[in-house]
Design an enzyme around this catalytic site. Structure first.
Site, PDB file in Angstrom:
ATOM      1  N   CYS A  53       0.868  -1.177   0.000  1.00  8.98           N
ATOM      2  CA  CYS A  53       0.000   0.000   0.000  1.00  8.98           C
ATOM      3  C   CYS A  53       0.908   1.231   0.000  1.00  8.98           C
ATOM      4  O   CYS A  53       1.838   1.322   0.810  1.00  8.98           O
ATOM      5  CB  CYS A  53      -0.894  -0.002   1.238  1.00  8.98           C
ATOM      6  SG  CYS A  53      -1.824   1.538   1.436  1.00  8.98           S
ATOM      7  N   ASP A  60      -0.127  -5.934   0.168  1.00  9.87           N
ATOM      8  CA  ASP A  60      -1.355  -6.241  -0.565  1.00  9.87           C
ATOM      9  C   ASP A  60      -1.097  -7.500  -1.383  1.00  9.87           C
ATOM     10  O   ASP A  60       0.016  -7.716  -1.865  1.00  9.87           O
ATOM     11  CB  ASP A  60      -1.727  -5.095  -1.514  1.00  9.87           C
ATOM     12  CG  ASP A  60      -2.256  -3.880  -0.777  1.00  9.87           C
ATOM     13  OD1 ASP A  60      -3.002  -4.066   0.202  1.00  9.87           O
ATOM     14  OD2 ASP A  60      -1.935  -2.759  -1.182  1.00  9.87           O
TER      15      ASP A  60
END
Length: 155
Positions: A53, A60
């Protein structure tokens, strides 16, 4: 039947290659299509794609499916693997990662057609799926469904 592929000029295949630190640093290479003029679909699946992120630095995770109908070139798979793993320490939103990967491959190969499905796991309780394709799939080419189910959580 033996088809020779010209691998001259490749810098990664058959060599020790260090992991690129960013997608911009990653080298994406191509090899000649051994069947130019024949329409067929090539698929790469990366079920453990990771990035960060850009705001929190938290990891992620996504399941990527990349399909393309080549013209003169194929993506060299080791360079693609290294390119995809270069996102592990790269901060970028889901949409930027998914579409950026597609555009980089499109620029390198100039395929007849390309699509990518980015099936991202939830961030903040909301899964984000990102889809991109370059146009209508060519007629007469078998292009299988991506068949990645929407995220349903546990149960």
């Amino acid at each position: 039947m033996s088809i020779k592929t010209d691998v001259s000029g490749l810098t990664l295949l058959g060599q020790h290659a260090r992991q690129p630190q960013s997608p911009d640093e990653a080298v994406l290479e191509r090899v000649p299509n051994p069947h130019p003029g024949t329409r067929y679909c090539v698929r790469f699946v990366a079920p453990e794609f990771t990035s960060l992120c850009p705001l929190t630095g938290q990891p992620d995770f996504a399941h990527l499916v990349i399909d393309y109908v080549p013209r003169d070139w194929l993506v060299e798979s080791k360079s693609l693997k290294l390119f995809l793993t270069s996102f592990r320490n790269h901060g970028s939103f889901h949409e930027a990662c998914t579409v950026g990967i597609a555009k980089r491959i499109e620029e390198l190969l100039e395929p007849e057609w390309l699509r990518i499905g980015g099936y991202w796991y939830p961030r903040g309780g909301i899964p984000i799926d990102v889809f991109f394709q370059t146009g209508t799939p060519p007629e007469g080419v078998w292009i299988p469904n991506q068949d990645v189910p929407s995220y349903r959580g546990r149960g």
